[in-house]
Write a protein that holds these residues in place. Structure first.
Motif, PDB file in Angstrom:
ATOM      1  N   ARG A  37       0.827  -1.208   0.000  1.00  0.00           N
ATOM      2  CA  ARG A  37       0.000   0.000   0.000  1.00  0.00           C
ATOM      3  C   ARG A  37       0.865   1.263   0.000  1.00  0.00           C
ATOM      4  O   ARG A  37       0.572   2.231  -0.698  1.00  0.00           O
ATOM      5  CB  ARG A  37      -0.914  -0.013   1.215  1.00  0.00           C
ATOM      6  CG  ARG A  37      -1.837   1.189   1.293  1.00  0.00           C
ATOM      7  CD  ARG A  37      -2.652   1.204   2.565  1.00  0.00           C
ATOM      8  NE  ARG A  37      -1.813   1.551   3.702  1.00  0.00           N
ATOM      9  CZ  ARG A  37      -2.024   1.144   4.947  1.00  0.00           C
ATOM     10  NH1 ARG A  37      -3.023   0.345   5.226  1.00  0.00           N
ATOM     11  NH2 ARG A  37      -1.213   1.516   5.911  1.00  0.00           N
ATOM     12  N   SER A  38       1.952   1.259   0.756  1.00  0.00           N
ATOM     13  CA  SER A  38       2.773   2.464   0.886  1.00  0.00           C
ATOM     14  C   SER A  38       3.722   2.674  -0.290  1.00  0.00           C
ATOM     15  O   SER A  38       4.210   3.787  -0.479  1.00  0.00           O
ATOM     16  CB  SER A  38       3.593   2.411   2.177  1.00  0.00           C
ATOM     17  OG  SER A  38       4.611   1.451   2.074  1.00  0.00           O
ATOM     18  N   GLU A  43       3.835   7.345   4.440  1.00  0.00           N
ATOM     19  CA  GLU A  43       2.453   7.643   4.083  1.00  0.00           C
ATOM     20  C   GLU A  43       2.010   9.022   4.557  1.00  0.00           C
ATOM     21  O   GLU A  43       0.897   9.435   4.259  1.00  0.00           O
ATOM     22  CB  GLU A  43       1.522   6.549   4.618  1.00  0.00           C
ATOM     23  CG  GLU A  43       1.775   5.228   3.915  1.00  0.00           C
ATOM     24  CD  GLU A  43       0.810   4.149   4.296  1.00  0.00           C
ATOM     25  OE1 GLU A  43      -0.150   3.917   3.512  1.00  0.00           O
ATOM     26  OE2 GLU A  43       1.009   3.528   5.358  1.00  0.00           O
ATOM     27  N   ARG A  44       2.868   9.735   5.255  1.00  0.00           N
ATOM     28  CA  ARG A  44       2.532  11.104   5.660  1.00  0.00           C
ATOM     29  C   ARG A  44       3.239  12.117   4.771  1.00  0.00           C
ATOM     30  O   ARG A  44       2.620  12.967   4.169  1.00  0.00           O
ATOM     31  CB  ARG A  44       2.894  11.350   7.120  1.00  0.00           C
ATOM     32  CG  ARG A  44       2.566  12.775   7.527  1.00  0.00           C
ATOM     33  CD  ARG A  44       2.794  13.021   9.004  1.00  0.00           C
ATOM     34  NE  ARG A  44       2.607  14.429   9.262  1.00  0.00           N
ATOM     35  CZ  ARG A  44       3.608  15.287   9.442  1.00  0.00           C
ATOM     36  NH1 ARG A  44       4.853  14.881   9.413  1.00  0.00           N
ATOM     37  NH2 ARG A  44       3.350  16.550   9.656  1.00  0.00           N
ATOM     38  N   VAL A  76       0.212   2.150   9.773  1.00  0.00           N
ATOM     39  CA  VAL A  76       0.637   3.146   8.802  1.00  0.00           C
ATOM     40  C   VAL A  76       2.157   3.065   8.721  1.00  0.00           C
ATOM     41  O   VAL A  76       2.822   2.761   9.704  1.00  0.00           O
ATOM     42  CB  VAL A  76       0.147   4.563   9.213  1.00  0.00           C
ATOM     43  CG1 VAL A  76       0.713   4.974  10.547  1.00  0.00           C
ATOM     44  CG2 VAL A  76       0.469   5.592   8.159  1.00  0.00           C
TER      45      VAL A  76
END
Length: 114
Positions: A37-38, A43-44, A76
């Motif tokens: 996903r990342s 991811e921020r 995350v």
């Protein structure tokens, strides 16, 4: 003299509920889902793994508040380490704005998965 020694027998029953460490344990399949996903980015802030010291899996909810096993929507991927105050993992774990960002991020993940 004193009172006679009267030991209490140890309990023989097992734990009814897994420990926080067990509930927050990240399985290899969940870790792989988060990595996919990342796409090897924080991811921020979006920094790629080649530009940061390390990317870490961070729990969105604290482990002691989790009810079931850890899923990809509970994690995350952030640049770290969390002990360095200039990283996203530190921001997410130790600031109010970071905790709010994590809640918003989890809401977004849940909306995308449904």
């Amino acid at each position: 003299m004193g009172l006679p020694f009267q030991p209490v027998p140890k309990p023989t029953h097992k734990r009814n509920k897994p420990t926080a460490k067990q509930r927050g344990a990240i399985s290899s399949s969940v870790r792989q889902q988060v990595n996919i996903r990342s796409q090897d980015r924080c991811e921020r802030c979006g920094k790629h793994i080649s530009n940061v010291w390390t990317l870490e899996q961070a729990h969105i909810k604290r482990r002691w508040t989790m009810e079931g096993k850890c899923t990809a929507n509970d994690l995350v991927r952030l640049c770290g380490p969390s002990s360095d105050s200039s990283t996203c993992h530190h921001f997410a774990d130790y600031t109010r704005a970071g905790r709010e960002w994590l809640v918003e991020f989890q809401t977004k993940l849940l909306e995308e998965s449904t």
